[in-house]
Design a protein around this motif. Structure first.
Motif, PDB file in Angstrom:
ATOM      1  N   GLU A  81      -2.072  -4.852   3.247  1.00  0.00           N
ATOM      2  CA  GLU A  81      -3.442  -5.365   3.205  1.00  0.00           C
ATOM      3  C   GLU A  81      -4.208  -4.919   1.962  1.00  0.00           C
ATOM      4  N   TYR A  82      -3.563  -4.184   1.054  1.00  0.00           N
ATOM      5  CA  TYR A  82      -4.267  -3.647  -0.118  1.00  0.00           C
ATOM      6  C   TYR A  82      -4.883  -4.740  -0.987  1.00  0.00           C
ATOM      7  N   THR A  83      -4.103  -5.736  -1.338  1.00  0.00           N
ATOM      8  CA  THR A  83      -4.595  -6.775  -2.251  1.00  0.00           C
ATOM      9  C   THR A  83      -5.773  -7.549  -1.670  1.00  0.00           C
ATOM     10  N   PRO A  84      -5.712  -8.031  -0.428  1.00  0.00           N
ATOM     11  CA  PRO A  84      -6.891  -8.727   0.107  1.00  0.00           C
ATOM     12  C   PRO A  84      -8.121  -7.834   0.202  1.00  0.00           C
ATOM     13  N   ILE A  85      -7.940  -6.571   0.555  1.00  0.00           N
ATOM     14  CA  ILE A  85      -9.075  -5.644   0.654  1.00  0.00           C
ATOM     15  C   ILE A  85      -9.699  -5.437  -0.715  1.00  0.00           C
ATOM     16  N   LEU A  86      -8.856  -5.254  -1.740  1.00  0.00           N
ATOM     17  CA  LEU A  86      -9.372  -5.067  -3.100  1.00  0.00           C
ATOM     18  C   LEU A  86     -10.140  -6.291  -3.561  1.00  0.00           C
ATOM     19  N   ASP A  87      -9.588  -7.466  -3.310  1.00  0.00           N
ATOM     20  CA  ASP A  87     -10.233  -8.701  -3.765  1.00  0.00           C
ATOM     21  C   ASP A  87     -11.518  -9.015  -3.008  1.00  0.00           C
ATOM     22  N   GLU A  88     -11.519  -8.825  -1.707  1.00  0.00           N
ATOM     23  CA  GLU A  88     -12.634  -9.275  -0.881  1.00  0.00           C
ATOM     24  C   GLU A  88     -13.742  -8.241  -0.697  1.00  0.00           C
ATOM     25  N   GLN A  89     -13.403  -6.956  -0.720  1.00  0.00           N
ATOM     26  CA  GLN A  89     -14.419  -5.958  -0.400  1.00  0.00           C
ATOM     27  C   GLN A  89     -14.685  -4.971  -1.523  1.00  0.00           C
ATOM     28  N   VAL A  90     -13.644  -4.442  -2.138  1.00  0.00           N
ATOM     29  CA  VAL A  90     -13.838  -3.414  -3.167  1.00  0.00           C
ATOM     30  C   VAL A  90     -14.466  -4.007  -4.425  1.00  0.00           C
ATOM     31  N   ASP A 101      -2.915   9.136  -6.417  1.00  0.00           N
ATOM     32  CA  ASP A 101      -2.782   8.739  -7.818  1.00  0.00           C
ATOM     33  C   ASP A 101      -1.646   7.743  -8.031  1.00  0.00           C
ATOM     34  N   LEU A 102      -0.505   7.995  -7.442  1.00  0.00           N
ATOM     35  CA  LEU A 102       0.639   7.102  -7.628  1.00  0.00           C
ATOM     36  C   LEU A 102       0.340   5.719  -7.052  1.00  0.00           C
ATOM     37  N   THR A 103      -0.267   5.677  -5.887  1.00  0.00           N
ATOM     38  CA  THR A 103      -0.643   4.396  -5.281  1.00  0.00           C
ATOM     39  C   THR A 103      -1.624   3.656  -6.179  1.00  0.00           C
ATOM     40  N   GLY A 104      -2.573   4.378  -6.754  1.00  0.00           N
ATOM     41  CA  GLY A 104      -3.551   3.768  -7.647  1.00  0.00           C
ATOM     42  C   GLY A 104      -2.918   3.171  -8.882  1.00  0.00           C
ATOM     43  N   ARG A 105      -1.951   3.864  -9.438  1.00  0.00           N
ATOM     44  CA  ARG A 105      -1.271   3.342 -10.624  1.00  0.00           C
ATOM     45  C   ARG A 105      -0.510   2.055 -10.315  1.00  0.00           C
ATOM     46  N   VAL A 106       0.156   2.042  -9.170  1.00  0.00           N
ATOM     47  CA  VAL A 106       0.899   0.843  -8.773  1.00  0.00           C
ATOM     48  C   VAL A 106      -0.066  -0.312  -8.525  1.00  0.00           C
ATOM     49  N   LEU A 107      -1.183  -0.047  -7.839  1.00  0.00           N
ATOM     50  CA  LEU A 107      -2.156  -1.101  -7.561  1.00  0.00           C
ATOM     51  C   LEU A 107      -2.773  -1.650  -8.845  1.00  0.00           C
ATOM     52  N   LYS A 108      -3.077  -0.774  -9.796  1.00  0.00           N
ATOM     53  CA  LYS A 108      -3.631  -1.233 -11.071  1.00  0.00           C
ATOM     54  C   LYS A 108      -2.635  -2.096 -11.831  1.00  0.00           C
ATOM     55  N   ALA A 109      -1.365  -1.691 -11.837  1.00  0.00           N
ATOM     56  CA  ALA A 109      -0.331  -2.458 -12.530  1.00  0.00           C
ATOM     57  C   ALA A 109      -0.138  -3.821 -11.867  1.00  0.00           C
ATOM     58  N   ASN A 110      -0.103  -3.841 -10.545  1.00  0.00           N
ATOM     59  CA  ASN A 110       0.052  -5.113  -9.828  1.00  0.00           C
ATOM     60  C   ASN A 110      -1.150  -6.023 -10.055  1.00  0.00           C
ATOM     61  N   ASP A 111      -2.334  -5.449 -10.061  1.00  0.00           N
ATOM     62  CA  ASP A 111      -3.542  -6.238 -10.280  1.00  0.00           C
ATOM     63  C   ASP A 111      -3.550  -6.828 -11.685  1.00  0.00           C
TER      64      ASP A 111
END
Length: 123
Positions: A81-90, A101-111
């Motif tokens: 659910e990370y991508t929809p949450i980032l797009d719709e709420q964050v 930190d590792l999760t954040g790096r992966v999310l930034k790269a995917n985004d």
């Protein structure tokens, strides 16, 4: 005369740099700052060690996080659910995603790969 010239050039340079640089608001720097902002909700990783830690904490800033959870300001999400949450709420500024930190790096790269822009909010 030389002193006046140096003083005016220094003032002009400082004034120019202040006016030329666009102001960019900084994201939250501490968990305490997020807790103090009552209009902002938190999103945490579901099933992480922090989830278990919050249930047993007795002192410190995490007591405030547990209180925020009781008030409905904390939401746990799964990795799917990370991508929809980032797009719709964050992105809209109503929520702050708190992750390792590792999760954040992966999310930034995917985004960046998905959108082509490095504009993921890092709150």
């Amino acid at each position: 005369m030389m002193f006046t010239l140096v003083l005016t050039r220094s003032y002009t340079g400082n004034l120019m740099s202040l006016l030329a640089v666009r102001y960019i608001p900084q994201p939250f720097q501490t968990l305490k700052a997020v807790l103090d902002s009552h209009a902002t909700n938190m999103v945490w990783e579901a099933g992480s060690m922090y989830d278990q830690f919050l249930s047993s904490v007795e002192a410190g800033v995490f007591v405030g996080v547990r209180a925020a959870e009781e008030n409905g300001r904390l939401k746990y999400v799964k990795s799917t659910e990370y991508t929809p949450i980032l797009d719709e709420q964050v992105r809209h500024g109503t929520h702050v995603f708190i992750f390792e930190d590792l999760t954040g790096r992966v999310l930034k790269a995917n985004d960046f790969s998905r959108t082509g822009m490095g504009k993921m909010p890092v709150n």
